[in-house]
Design a protein around this motif. Sequence first.
Motif, PDB file in Angstrom:
ATOM      1  N   GLN A 286     -22.565  13.450   0.515  1.00  0.00           N
ATOM      2  CA  GLN A 286     -21.404  12.677   1.007  1.00  0.00           C
ATOM      3  C   GLN A 286     -20.117  13.476   0.814  1.00  0.00           C
ATOM      4  OE1 GLN A 286     -21.411   8.966  -1.173  1.00  0.00           O
ATOM      5  NE2 GLN A 286     -23.570   8.596  -0.784  1.00  0.00           N
ATOM      6  N   THR A 287     -20.198  14.779   0.936  1.00  0.00           N
ATOM      7  CA  THR A 287     -19.051  15.659   0.655  1.00  0.00           C
ATOM      8  C   THR A 287     -18.818  16.598   1.829  1.00  0.00           C
ATOM      9  OG1 THR A 287     -20.507  17.343  -0.271  1.00  0.00           O
ATOM     10  CG2 THR A 287     -19.623  15.707  -1.825  1.00  0.00           C
ATOM     11  N   PRO A 288     -17.613  17.165   1.943  1.00  0.00           N
ATOM     12  CA  PRO A 288     -17.352  18.140   3.017  1.00  0.00           C
ATOM     13  C   PRO A 288     -18.354  19.297   2.971  1.00  0.00           C
ATOM     14  CG  PRO A 288     -15.294  17.482   1.970  1.00  0.00           C
ATOM     15  CD  PRO A 288     -16.406  16.862   1.157  1.00  0.00           C
ATOM     16  N   GLU A 289     -18.603  19.836   1.771  1.00  0.00           N
ATOM     17  CA  GLU A 289     -19.520  20.972   1.647  1.00  0.00           C
ATOM     18  C   GLU A 289     -20.962  20.550   1.979  1.00  0.00           C
ATOM     19  OE1 GLU A 289     -19.168  24.048   1.660  1.00  0.00           O
ATOM     20  OE2 GLU A 289     -21.249  24.591   1.178  1.00  0.00           O
ATOM     21  N   GLY A 290     -21.305  19.323   1.577  1.00  0.00           N
ATOM     22  CA  GLY A 290     -22.647  18.805   1.862  1.00  0.00           C
ATOM     23  C   GLY A 290     -22.901  18.737   3.359  1.00  0.00           C
ATOM     24  N   LEU A 291     -21.891  18.384   4.131  1.00  0.00           N
ATOM     25  CA  LEU A 291     -22.025  18.316   5.588  1.00  0.00           C
ATOM     26  C   LEU A 291     -21.963  19.711   6.208  1.00  0.00           C
ATOM     27  CD1 LEU A 291     -22.193  16.876   8.312  1.00  0.00           C
ATOM     28  CD2 LEU A 291     -19.742  16.399   8.168  1.00  0.00           C
ATOM     29  N   ARG A 292     -20.997  20.527   5.738  1.00  0.00           N
ATOM     30  CA  ARG A 292     -20.812  21.865   6.318  1.00  0.00           C
ATOM     31  C   ARG A 292     -22.094  22.700   6.213  1.00  0.00           C
ATOM     32  NH1 ARG A 292     -20.285  26.800   5.565  1.00  0.00           N
ATOM     33  NH2 ARG A 292     -20.811  26.535   3.362  1.00  0.00           N
ATOM     34  N   SER A 293     -22.669  22.759   5.015  1.00  0.00           N
ATOM     35  CA  SER A 293     -23.845  23.609   4.816  1.00  0.00           C
ATOM     36  C   SER A 293     -25.074  23.026   5.539  1.00  0.00           C
ATOM     37  CB  SER A 293     -24.128  23.806   3.324  1.00  0.00           C
ATOM     38  OG  SER A 293     -24.284  22.560   2.702  1.00  0.00           O
TER      39      SER A 293
END
Length: 312
Positions: free
Chosen positions: A284-291
């Motif tokens: 549920q985080t920007p990095e979680g979505l980006r990667s």
Amino acid sequence: LACSLGAFAADGYPSRPVTLVVPFAAGGPTDVVARAVGAAMSRSLGQSVVIENKLGAGGTLAAAYVAKAAPDGYTVLIHHNGMATAPSLYRKLPFNAQTDFEFIGQVVDVPMTLLGRKNLPANNAQELAAWLKANAAQVNLAHAGLGAVSHLCSMVLRQAVGVELQTVPYQGTAPAMTALLGGQVDVLCDQTTQTVQHIKAGTVKLYGTTTAQRIKALPEAPTLAEAGLKGVEVVVWHGVYAPKGTPKEALDKLNGALRSALKDPTVNARMAELGAEVVPESKQTPEGLRSWLKAETERYAPMIKAAGVYAD
Ligand code: MLT
């Protein structure tokens, strides 16, 4: 003291409603998730989250629209696997999914179900495979355009069965489901967020789920692999995106609102009832979505290339 007042005033954000753009038809699976999560987000943002359905081109029209929207935190996009498949499906995509957006976080994972019209003669997945082969020239398989997960699932299905089928595109699976219920199309692979109600009502024929394990919302439903149709595994994931350059203060508030929405018991109960599962907090985080988007884009590219499906 002079202070600069740009278009974005961090302290006051959000001072007006936030638009959450949905790439498919109202009432369909993405819309259902967007409305449940958007309503909960609006409670922590203190402003309404207004859903705008921007239809067309398998969801790419909405993504292109948000990529070019003002980066002020007032226009955001909810989208699924289509963000990862569109770059391989479209030769000319008017946006770059990985570089034209700010990432807010992942939302829910949703299984799919393979359905037939109620009076389709095949009664299980193996009979369906045989029926599709025997009737390939007449079969109408509905989907929501190149970039839609219903299209992705139909691509995987065609590969698994080893047959070319005629497909009928709609601007979302809400109208595709209406066509299936009316018997105008034969087969539809669609997300449980829309299909559970029709399966429970007995108005469609269910052949199985596209998951590795059976799902809690439909415990009687076999997985397609269990039912003898191997290789049709698709799980739908969702992300929330903002235009590149959206101020960090707005992104932080949007991420905070998303995370509280995903903790909301009403949202969790509604999603569970529809077969969807809130993703773990690490996603549920920007990095979680980006990667995740990057990995999925790389995973789908060779599969789509092998299928030889693309739009100019
Ligand atoms: C929808 O909301 O209509 C679906 O997510 C479309 C699709 O199959 O991708």
